[in-house]
Write an enzyme that holds these catalytic residues in place. Structure first.
Site, mmCIF file in Angstrom:
data_model
loop_
_atom_site.group_PDB
_atom_site.id
_atom_site.type_symbol
_atom_site.label_atom_id
_atom_site.label_comp_id
_atom_site.label_asym_id
_atom_site.label_seq_id
_atom_site.Cartn_x
_atom_site.Cartn_y
_atom_site.Cartn_z
ATOM 1 N N GLU A 66 0.822 -1.203 0.000
ATOM 2 C CA GLU A 66 0.000 0.000 0.000
ATOM 3 C C GLU A 66 0.866 1.267 0.000
ATOM 4 O O GLU A 66 0.521 2.253 -0.645
ATOM 5 C CB GLU A 66 -0.953 -0.001 1.198
ATOM 6 C CG GLU A 66 -2.049 -1.053 1.120
ATOM 7 C CD GLU A 66 -2.964 -0.865 -0.083
ATOM 8 O OE1 GLU A 66 -3.050 0.268 -0.625
ATOM 9 O OE2 GLU A 66 -3.588 -1.844 -0.497
ATOM 10 N N TYR A 121 -6.252 6.305 4.530
ATOM 11 C CA TYR A 121 -6.416 5.291 3.494
ATOM 12 C C TYR A 121 -5.605 4.033 3.807
ATOM 13 O O TYR A 121 -6.116 2.908 3.736
ATOM 14 C CB TYR A 121 -6.017 5.816 2.112
ATOM 15 C CG TYR A 121 -5.858 4.673 1.146
ATOM 16 C CD1 TYR A 121 -6.975 4.063 0.589
ATOM 17 C CD2 TYR A 121 -4.596 4.136 0.878
ATOM 18 C CE1 TYR A 121 -6.845 2.958 -0.229
ATOM 19 C CE2 TYR A 121 -4.457 3.032 0.059
ATOM 20 C CZ TYR A 121 -5.583 2.451 -0.496
ATOM 21 O OH TYR A 121 -5.458 1.344 -1.286
ATOM 22 N N ASP A 166 -9.828 5.053 -2.340
ATOM 23 C CA ASP A 166 -8.729 5.673 -3.075
ATOM 24 C C ASP A 166 -9.302 6.407 -4.281
ATOM 25 O O ASP A 166 -10.525 6.536 -4.425
ATOM 26 C CB ASP A 166 -7.683 4.633 -3.488
ATOM 27 C CG ASP A 166 -8.171 3.706 -4.598
ATOM 28 O OD1 ASP A 166 -9.394 3.673 -4.876
ATOM 29 O OD2 ASP A 166 -7.328 3.007 -5.197
#
Length: 315
Positions: free
Chosen positions: A58, A141, A159
């Site tokens: 990520e 996020y 996102d």
């Protein structure tokens, strides 16, 4: 599940709230069913993935496409398969391994994160949202993504791709607002299933739809599993009303490009590099000098203790 939509979000007119809930459920089911067949086989999605591997992916995927991330991620995980491994590495090795992924401060934050995981959580990535958010370099996020994709927990993962899917399918707009809004957050929260497994699956599926089909510049509407219920398609694909507020990301001649050239030289060097050589990365000496100073300030480059005109990656 009842879908409660913020008052300032444009949506298809649905007079019956139960019908709205049904439409959202239909949207989710269709996207998840499509995902079962269309999902890319990515290493951080496989059954043997680790929470650390998901977190690394990520961080690497922020503003960087999958095709560039995957080989670096594989090499990284072979070298540093746990937070403890990365925490003990030299910063220079970390920056060299980051290679050309861009935004190398992410590499520094990732190592800081690894050290915090070791110090605070015994080397195991936590699944608690507050604990994740307290880690260096982990924002809203990334914390949500780790909870969903590493632990299968309900988490609202939003996102750029998810924002675009929700904007088009539910609000009928070509693209979402330039900045993430409270209305979007509320809409994403309302659409996410209440169940852990279903929520994690929806998060992955909606992201994949935005990445592969509902793309920003050339959406493949004919291949979309929810084309028959898409509000944007039903409205005739109206243009982006906020195009004048969106700025393209230039590259050639920017400070980002020059900083990248300086970092590339230092990654390839086995010894400290002279300032004059570093300033030759561009014809604009003032720009090169400014970028070098910025890299030093960001902790990505260090001047030699014995000669201030020699520079190297941090030890």
């Amino acid at each position: 599940m009842r879908c409660v939509v913020p008052h300032n979000v444009r949506v298809p007119i649905l007079t019956d709230p139960l019908a709205a809930a049904h439409d959202v459920a239909t949207l989710r089911d269709a996207v998840v069913a499509w995902f079962e067949d269309a999902a890319r086989d990515l290493p951080w999605r496989r059954p043997d993935r680790t929470a650390w591997g998901v977190l690394v992916s990520e961080v690497m995927l922020q503003q960087t496409p999958v095709v560039r991330v995957e080989p670096v991620w594989r090499a990284w995980m072979l070298r540093w398969p746990t937070p403890a491994d990365l925490a003990a590495a030299s910063t220079a090795d970390v920056l060299r391994a980051w290679d050309r992924l861009g935004y190398p401060r992410r590499a520094l934050r990732l190592q800081e994160c690894a050290r915090a995981v070791v110090a605070r959580h015994g080397g195991a990535v936590p699944d608690d949202e507050d604990a994740l958010l307290a880690l260096p370099g982990v924002g809203e996020y990334t914390a949500a993504a780790v909870r969903a994709f590493a632990f299968g927990r309900r988490s609202v993962v939003v996102d750029t791709n998810v924002r675009r899917v929700l904007a088009r399918t539910l609000t009928g707009t070509a693209l979402p607002e330039p900045s993430y809004t409270a209305a979007e957050r509320a809409l994403a929260q309302a659409v996410a299933p209440a169940d852990d497994d279903a929520s994690a699956r929806w998060a992955a599926a909606s992201m994949e739809l935005g990445a592969l089909v509902c793309t920003a510049r050339a959406p493949r509407c004919a291949s979309c599993p929810v084309r028959s219920s898409c509000a944007w398609r039903a409205a005739g694909h109206p243009p982006d009303e906020l195009a004048h507020r969106r700025r393209g990301q230039a590259w050639h001649g920017t400070d980002r490009q020059v900083r990248g050239r300086v970092m590339a030289l230092l990654r390839e060097a086995s010894d400290p590099v002279d300032r004059e050589r570093l300033l030759l990365v561009t014809d604009d000496r003032a720009q090169a000098d400014r970028c070098l100073a910025g890299l030093v300030e960001d902790g990505l480059v260090e001047p030699s203790e014995t000669d201030p005109d020699l520079f190297a990656l941090p030890a």
